[in-house]
Design an enzyme around this catalytic site. Structure first.
Site, mmCIF file in Angstrom:
data_model
loop_
_atom_site.group_PDB
_atom_site.id
_atom_site.type_symbol
_atom_site.label_atom_id
_atom_site.label_comp_id
_atom_site.label_asym_id
_atom_site.label_seq_id
_atom_site.Cartn_x
_atom_site.Cartn_y
_atom_site.Cartn_z
ATOM 1 N N TYR A 40 0.862 -1.190 0.000
ATOM 2 C CA TYR A 40 0.000 0.000 0.000
ATOM 3 C C TYR A 40 0.896 1.237 0.000
ATOM 4 C CZ TYR A 40 -4.326 2.559 0.646
ATOM 5 O OH TYR A 40 -5.388 3.414 0.466
ATOM 6 N N LYS A 95 -20.067 -21.176 -9.358
ATOM 7 C CA LYS A 95 -19.421 -21.044 -10.661
ATOM 8 C C LYS A 95 -17.978 -20.581 -10.477
ATOM 9 C CE LYS A 95 -20.315 -20.974 -15.226
ATOM 10 N NZ LYS A 95 -21.238 -21.782 -16.002
#
Length: 764
Positions: A40, A95
């Site tokens: 970050y 899925k």
């Protein structure tokens, strides 16, 4: 009652231990302040600036290139209909799970709360920069057609509505091979299609691209045949509106070569099948009930070539054969779309694959002596490991040839290696094991069925058809626990070895046992007392053919349970000492570890025998063993007797088993790091190979390492698998989990299957 239990199991599966089926996992180090400052602020600014300079750098510095969005509005979810976006989320997560385990593609599922086409399209376009591809799912027709068309036109990443094209691609591959077997020309066949929704139209369109004549297709919806006199047809349906009006499906089936069912169950009768042409091709894909029952169909027409959507019949048209691998190939060349040529490449690659020799691993998984191209094998099986190396390259090449690939592949051999490496992070081998067990389930004794976890495992293997359980323990306790977990099975025997009901069998077993041990200090009275103990009784059941296999050890120390097994069952012919191995499903793929449970400090020759037995077990799972003999030393670097023992074992194996891929002595890191091994010890038999088996020099090392791997890396363990026994008996680790017991049941069944085959071969 059983349905209610299944319902609860499904809910618990999705809710525990954490809600949902997928999660985000960091791929970079994050343990130090330095790591966090790179991940970050301030370090993250550097890739941001590079992407700002050139947007293509987003593929270099972020996950975009391996990230697919599975997007739905919940308007056509499975067979549940319009249930809304929130209710569709479990399906979309599912899925995502399939994308990951079959092709190592990461997924964010996105549920969009709108039925408006413009709003849906705008939403997807706005979030598209995040993703490398878009998989549309469970969107009602006709909106699904328009949504896909617009997104394909307006986005520069692959977009595919799998409900349409997945079934079309898989069934097209099956059609090509079925026509080949039936010796029929694709341009001359008459095709009847029951169903006129998105999947049916996509299938018909792809069939036409393959060479089927539009005028030879007769399509039905709920109102009857599509014909030019109907005014209620969509633009896409009008393509298949014929000039002739058919009174009903039966009339259309007269002389038909191909029937494709994407509608509802049991609408095709035997009489309709009899009216079809010679060597009819029937794809009955309604689920769970096909348009005609498989057994009824093949009994009606001996010349039929048939496929269904079900896994319990040959030729399953399963979308998982397509979408993970199509997106894999598209992502890997940064395709701007999935075009017709890419879909056709997938069709032809699947068709070709079914004609190639089938790997032994697949034969083993499906309980076949040899799967061969023919009427019962016209499309590959979902467990075929070649799918990952065949379909993505075909799709990628088509993308390159049609100019939609922004990042062409230059080294195809390296690409294939990368694809294989991607598949090292799942438990596919366990699924193969379960599938093989189901092909011929055996009678397995659960010797401690009066323990809740053991009984739960028995319930699962019974429900799933993995084994035929025999429950042993206190009958009143078992029956109470069965009521508690809704385990209703009148055909599952419950045996209490101490009960009066077992007097006759107990005395018979005692006499048989006494005859074998009477000159070893055992009296008939001793034998009768021992037969009251469940492990002795259970072992005699296996010996006498009243059961096929045995599992015990959940509540007792390993040596305590192993002792009666060695005493009653004994070692297999030619085996001097039994041993145990554990299969670990690790992030690098399956890894066998021996000896994990039996031999405290084996000699060099015994160590060689353990390696040899482990190699046979590895082959039982359809893998070629690549064995590292582990030590603290590398190739003679220490003359200590502990290292010398391993070196001597390797010399023994090289001398007497020269075809076995084995080497050592070596340290574990060299065994598992092929590049390091190749660089430092290029002379090794294992240089350039991926080791899948580690044989440790003693029980301390073997047992500690397998448990360390299991706890720290959360690797799934299958074992300990007892090797060298005369009959299929396996001793569980103390306090094994339900999942571990289920896995070991499958091992016991496969072990019984293999021993049965061996016995038949020896009799011939």
């Amino acid at each position: 009652m059983k349905n209610e239990r299944k319902r609860r199991e499904a809910l618990v599966y999705h809710a525990k231990p954490h809600p949902g089926k997928i999660q985000v996992v960091p791929t970079k180090k994050y343990s130090t302040q330095r790591d966090l400052s790179l991940a970050y602020s301030p370090g993250v600014a550097e890739p941001c600036l590079e992407i700002h300079k050139n947007v293509e750098n987003v593929y270099k510095y972020t996950t975009k290139g391996n990230l697919v969005a599975v997007i739905s509005n919940g308007t056509a979810v499975l067979g549940l209909g319009d249930i809304g976006p929130e209710a569709s989320k479990p399906v979309m997560e599912g899925k995502g799970l399939l994308f990951k385990i079959f092709a190592d593609i990461d997924v964010f599922d996105i549920e969009v709360d709108t039925k408006d086409v413009d709003a849906f399209v705008e939403t997807v376009k706005n979030i598209a920069p995040t993703f490398g591809g878009i998989n549309l799912e469970d969107i009602a027709a006709p909106e699904a057609f328009e949504i896909e068309r617009r997104l394909k036109e307006e986005l520069d990443i692959p977009v595919m509505h799998d409900d349409q094209h997945g079934t079309a691609i898989i069934s097209s591959a099956a059609l090509l091979n079925a026509l080949d077997l039936a010796n029929k020309k694709i341009g001359k066949v008459k095709v009847v299609i029951s169903g006129a929704g998105s999947a049916a139209i996509a299938c018909a369109n792809l069939y036409v691209s393959l060479g089927v004549k539009v005028e030879n297709i007769i399509m039905f919806d709920v109102k009857g045949a599509l014909h030019q006199g109907r005014e209620d047809l969509s633009e896409l349906q009008k393509r298949f509106a014929g000039k002739k009006k058919y009174e009903n499906l039966s009339a259309a089936m007269d002389g038909a070569d191909v029937f494709l069912g994407l509608s509802v169950g049991n609408i095709v009768t035997p009489e309709m099948l009899k009216k079809m042409a010679k060597r009819p091709i029937v794809f009955a894909m309604a689920n769970p009930e096909p348009e005609i029952d498989y057994d009824l169909a093949i009994a009606t027409r001996k010349d039929i070539i048939m496929a269904t959507g079900r896994s319990d019949h040959p030729n399953q048209v399963n979308n998982v054969l397509g979408f993970p691998f199509i997106f894999r190939g598209a992502l890997d060349v940064r395709a701007t779309k999935i075009n017709e040529e890419m879909k056709m490449a997938a069709v032809k690659a699947l068709a070709r694959l079914a004609k190639d020799p089938v790997p032994e691993q697949v034969n083993i998984a499906y309980g076949e002596t040899k799967l061969n191209f023919g009427k019962d094998y016209i499309i590959p099986k979902p467990f075929d490991p070649r799918l990952i190396t065949q379909i993505p390259p075909a799709v990628a090449k088509a993308a390159m040839e049609t100019g939609v690939a922004k990042h062409p592949i230059l080294d195809w051999a390296r690409y294939e290696d990368e694809l294989l490496e991607r598949m090292g992070n799942d438990n596919k081998i366990t699924r193969l094991l379960m599938n093989r067990a189901k092909m011929d389930p055996k009678k397995v004794i659960f010797a401690e069925a009066d323990h809740l976890d053991v009984l739960k495992a028995a319930q699962i293997v019974y429900d799933e058809g993995i084994a035929k359980p025999i429950l042993m323990g206190r009958k009143d306790v078992i029956e109470e626990l069965m009521r508690e977990i809704d385990f209703h099975a009148d055909d599952v025997p419950i045996i209490d070895s101490k009960s009066d009901a077992e007097n006759d069998r107990r005395n018979r077993y005692a006499d048989v046992y006494w005859q074998t041990r009477k000159r070893k200090g055992v009296t008939r009275y001793d034998a009768q007392l021992l037969m009251r103990q469940r492990n002795y009784f259970a072992a005699m059941m296996v010996n006498e053919g009243d059961a096929d296999a045995l599992l015990s050890g959940y509540s007792r120390a390993y040596p305590t349970v192993l002792r009666p097994m060695l005493e009653l069952i004994g070692k297999a012919k030619g085996v001097s000492k039994v041993a145990a191995t554990n299969l670990m499903n690790t992030s690098r793929g399956p890894l066998f570890i021996s000896d994990t449970s039996v031999n405290i400090d084996p000699t060099a020759k015994e160590l060689g025998k353990i390696a040899q037995m482990t190699a046979r077990t590895v082959r039982l799972f359809g893998m070629e063993p690549v064995i590292a003999m582990i030590s603290y030393a590398n190739f003679g670097s220490s003359q200590n007797e502990k290292a010398a023992k391993v070196k001597e074992a390797v010399d023994y194996l090289h001398r007497f088993y020269p075809d076995l891929i084995v080497d050592g002595e070596m340290q574990t890191d060299f065994a598992l790091n092929s590049e390091m091994l190749q660089k430092k010890f290029p002379f090794s038999k294992l240089a350039g190979r991926k080791v899948n088996t580690l044989v440790f020099p003693n029980l301390d090392a073997g047992n500690s390492n397998y448990k360390l791997l299991k706890e720290l890396n959360k690797s799934e363990s299958v074992g300990p698998i007892l090797m060298g026994m005369n009959k299929p008996v396996h001793v569980l680790q103390l306090g094994a989990s339900v999942e571990e017991i289920v896995n070991m049941t499958a091992v016991a069944v496969v072990d019984a299957q293999e021993k049965e085959r061996k016995a038949k071969r020896e009799q011939q």
